[in-house]
Design a protein around this motif. Structure first.
Motif, PDB file in Angstrom:
ATOM      1  N   ILE A 151      37.143  36.960  34.121  1.00 36.00           N
ATOM      2  CA  ILE A 151      37.671  36.051  35.333  1.00 36.00           C
ATOM      3  C   ILE A 151      38.797  35.605  35.195  1.00 36.00           C
ATOM      4  N   ILE A 157      42.509  31.820  41.276  1.00 38.95           N
ATOM      5  CA  ILE A 157      41.009  32.402  41.702  1.00 38.95           C
ATOM      6  C   ILE A 157      40.128  30.659  41.471  1.00 38.95           C
ATOM      7  N   SER A 199      30.826  33.416  50.223  1.00 39.19           N
ATOM      8  CA  SER A 199      31.919  34.913  49.532  1.00 39.19           C
ATOM      9  C   SER A 199      33.064  34.844  50.272  1.00 39.19           C
ATOM     10  N   GLN A 232      36.928  36.548  50.536  1.00 39.32           N
ATOM     11  CA  GLN A 232      37.898  37.739  50.269  1.00 39.32           C
ATOM     12  C   GLN A 232      39.132  37.185  49.618  1.00 39.32           C
ATOM     13  N   ASN A 233      39.628  37.705  48.836  1.00 42.14           N
ATOM     14  CA  ASN A 233      40.925  37.548  48.302  1.00 42.14           C
ATOM     15  C   ASN A 233      42.041  38.355  47.372  1.00 42.14           C
ATOM     16  N   TYR A 240      36.858  40.450  46.222  1.00 42.99           N
ATOM     17  CA  TYR A 240      35.815  39.207  46.864  1.00 42.99           C
ATOM     18  C   TYR A 240      35.653  38.487  45.442  1.00 42.99           C
ATOM     19  N   GLY A 241      35.689  36.799  45.964  1.00 39.21           N
ATOM     20  CA  GLY A 241      34.931  35.858  45.475  1.00 39.21           C
ATOM     21  C   GLY A 241      33.810  35.218  46.000  1.00 39.21           C
ATOM     22  N   GLU A 288      36.640  29.027  43.069  1.00 42.00           N
ATOM     23  CA  GLU A 288      36.310  30.809  43.062  1.00 42.00           C
ATOM     24  C   GLU A 288      35.994  31.115  42.115  1.00 42.00           C
ATOM     25  N   THR A 335      35.566  34.914  40.135  1.00 41.19           N
ATOM     26  CA  THR A 335      35.613  36.331  41.163  1.00 41.19           C
ATOM     27  C   THR A 335      35.895  37.330  39.737  1.00 41.19           C
ATOM     28  N   GLU A 364      35.827  42.837  42.883  1.00 42.04           N
ATOM     29  CA  GLU A 364      34.566  42.448  43.603  1.00 42.04           C
ATOM     30  C   GLU A 364      34.429  43.036  44.909  1.00 42.04           C
ATOM     31  N   ALA A 382      29.929  39.735  46.102  1.00 37.85           N
ATOM     32  CA  ALA A 382      29.822  38.016  46.105  1.00 37.85           C
ATOM     33  C   ALA A 382      29.019  37.773  46.755  1.00 37.85           C
TER      34      ALA A 382
END
Length: 177
Positions: free
Chosen positions: A4, A12, A100, A102-103, A107-108, A157, A159, A163, A168
């Motif tokens: 990552i 991130i 957790s 969502q990005n 996910y991260g 974060e 991630t 992922e 996560a």
């Protein structure tokens, strides 16, 4: 897990201001409360080598154990697909909150740090731009970012590209949240 990336130039590492929790005394003057560490600490170690773990790799199949801070370590990601040769512990991060998230890449895990952890990680990342660093939790590498820029944030974060929400959530659960 793929490596990552942590840096203020990417999405991130998230530099979010955290609101400090305060308790009030009977006189009405706010008194800051010391941080409580109810989540498991995350060990930070420099990555010396990273490679795909061969099928049936002995070291990746062993139960995770608490590594000695001053010793090197061979550790794997939670899926046992990548093996890392790590140097001694360079910092300990004490999360105050994890969730957790969502990005754009999947996910991260958003991790809020206490102030001493933030200062230690900022100092480390400032001196190690370009180095790959591992976040180790319970003997497993939960992330291995390349430090692109110094990170001076109270929230990170962790991630990897693609992922899943379940991965996560598993990291958050491992932190003891």
């Amino acid at each position: 897990m793929r490596p990552i990336f942590v840096g203020t130039g990417t999405v991130i590492a998230t530099a979010l201001a955290l609101t400090a929790c305060q308790a009030h005394t009977t006189g009405g003057t706010p008194t800051p409360q010391p941080p409580t560490h109810t989540l498991h600490p995350i060990s930070v170690r420099q990555v010396n080598k990273s490679a795909p773990a061969p099928a049936g790799d002995y070291e990746c199949q062993q139960p995770a154990s608490a590594p000695a801070p001053g010793a090197g370590l061979v550790a794997c990601d939670p899926s046992h697909s990548r093996a890392y040769t790590l140097g001694p512990e360079v910092a300990i991060l004490h999360p105050t909150h994890a969730e957790s998230h969502q990005n754009v890449a999947g996910y991260g895990v958003l991790v809020a740090l206490d102030q001493p952890s933030q200062a230690a990680f900022s100092s480390y990342t400032s001196a190690h731009v370009g180095a790959q660093t591992a976040f180790v939790l319970d003997g497993a590498v939960i992330g291995a970012p390349e430090i692109r820029t110094p990170v001076d944030s109270s929230q990170l974060e962790i991630t990897t590209a693609g992922e899943t929400a379940q991965q996560a959530d598993a990291i958050v659960a491992s932190l003891g949240h």
